[in-house]
Scaffold this active site. Sequence first.
Site, mmCIF file in Angstrom:
data_model
loop_
_atom_site.group_PDB
_atom_site.id
_atom_site.type_symbol
_atom_site.label_atom_id
_atom_site.label_comp_id
_atom_site.label_asym_id
_atom_site.label_seq_id
_atom_site.Cartn_x
_atom_site.Cartn_y
_atom_site.Cartn_z
ATOM 1 C CD GLU A 1 -2.402 5.205 4.623
ATOM 2 O OE1 GLU A 1 -2.079 5.238 5.815
ATOM 3 O OE2 GLU A 1 -2.845 6.187 4.017
ATOM 4 N NE ARG B 1 -7.946 8.267 8.690
ATOM 5 C CZ ARG B 1 -7.979 7.596 7.563
ATOM 6 N NH1 ARG B 1 -6.854 7.260 6.971
ATOM 7 N NH2 ARG B 1 -9.126 7.245 7.030
ATOM 8 C CE1 TYR C 1 -4.152 -1.704 5.559
ATOM 9 C CE2 TYR C 1 -2.954 0.261 4.908
ATOM 10 C CZ TYR C 1 -3.645 -0.885 4.565
ATOM 11 O OH TYR C 1 -3.830 -1.202 3.244
ATOM 12 C CB SER D 1 -0.868 -0.016 1.259
ATOM 13 O OG SER D 1 -1.398 1.260 1.495
#
Length: 339
Positions: free
Chosen positions: A125, A276, A147, A123
């Site tokens: 991310e 977040r 994550y 990902s």
Amino acid sequence: MRTALITGITGQDGSHLAEFLLDRGYRVVGMTRRRSGGALDRIAAIREQIELVEGDLLDQTALTRTLERVQPEEIYNLAGLSFVPASWQQPVATGEFTALGVTRLLDAMRLVCPTARFYQASSSEMFGKVRESPQRETTPFYPRSPYAAAKAYAHYITVNYRESYGLYACSGILFNHEGPRRGLDFVTRKITHTAARIKLGLEDELRLGNLQAKRDWGYAGDYVRAMWLMLQQPQADDFVIGTGEAHSVAEFVEAVFAYLDLDWRRYVIIDPQLVRPAEVDLLVADASKARRILGWEPEVSFLELIHLMVDADLALVRNQLRTPRAEHRSARRRAVGVA
Ligand code: NAP
Ligand code: GDD
């Protein structure tokens, strides 16, 4: 007939990939978790054409038995907890599925079917607090969530099994990809679905967190083609996949509401609870390696994606309005974009 095993077949990407591989004549086997019921909605339309086996990334024995039974030539590991905020709530489970789960599967492959080809769903991310823009395969990682930290581990263990054991193992570093099958919690689908409900008079507000975050959003159907292309190359390698265009959440909201002929300022409320603990401010891909080696290009533009999602959500909500309670199940199927 080639055999492909897909973990995470019930998810957005798994369902698109299964359809893509069926069209190419594959035997498609999906690994699903034992559950008390339901949740096969996205693959309901192809249920008769695929096989399902029960298994879990937490269970080494189950993975080994699954590979022994299925004998796949291609393994697509898409399973995992994919909603970033949930990873702060369940950091240990995230590590178990998303990080160690990959080692379990790779090790089972090493022992049972070492000549199979392996795709890992990495990902963007992982780039997190980005070190350079746009991001490419060599950009250093800076994970900003449990994550992303788990995905970074999974990425490196995939590279490591390739280099240690000579396995054909690829990591696809995919930027955000969306569509009508996206879960309702993810920001794009939350916006298109809520806006459709506002348009039809069923809601009067849309609560969002950080509107300034920028993402490189593409269409999921385009991205599963890239996964497959990666496993058709003479040598295993890692690829960044994205459109190369970044848009803010605010731009996404504006485009959705403009398409519906609504003024977004009247409906959007900023909810600090949706911000977040650590944000990823900007992701934008440099997918030139994929273009050069795989010949991959996205086909659906940013605006086309938005129109596709809004149209699907309008149709879904209109259908739900017409649907008597007894038909709730098929309405749920349509909620994940399966006609
Ligand atoms: P998704 O819709 O949330 O699907 C996730 C899938 O993983 C579901 O089928 C889920 O099964 C399964 N799963 C979760 N935990 C499992 C476990 N312990 N054992 C077996 N299966 C498990 O996610 P997606 O958008 O299709 O994404 C697919 C993969 O790509 C994920 O790994 C995600 O992190 C990664 N990724 C996604 C994007 C994106 O923008 N979509 C970008 C980069 C990477 P249940 O139905 O049982 O919950
Ligand atoms: N979900 C959500 N809900 N996000 C919001 C909201 C909201 O109400 N308001 C603002 N955002 C912002 C988030 O803070 C984030 O910056 C951005 O919208 C995108 O959030 P998501 O759609 O939840 O996706 P993501 O970027 O965190 O993660 C997705 O893409 C990754 C690839 O970059 C997921 O699919 C991951 O699994 C995937 O790896």
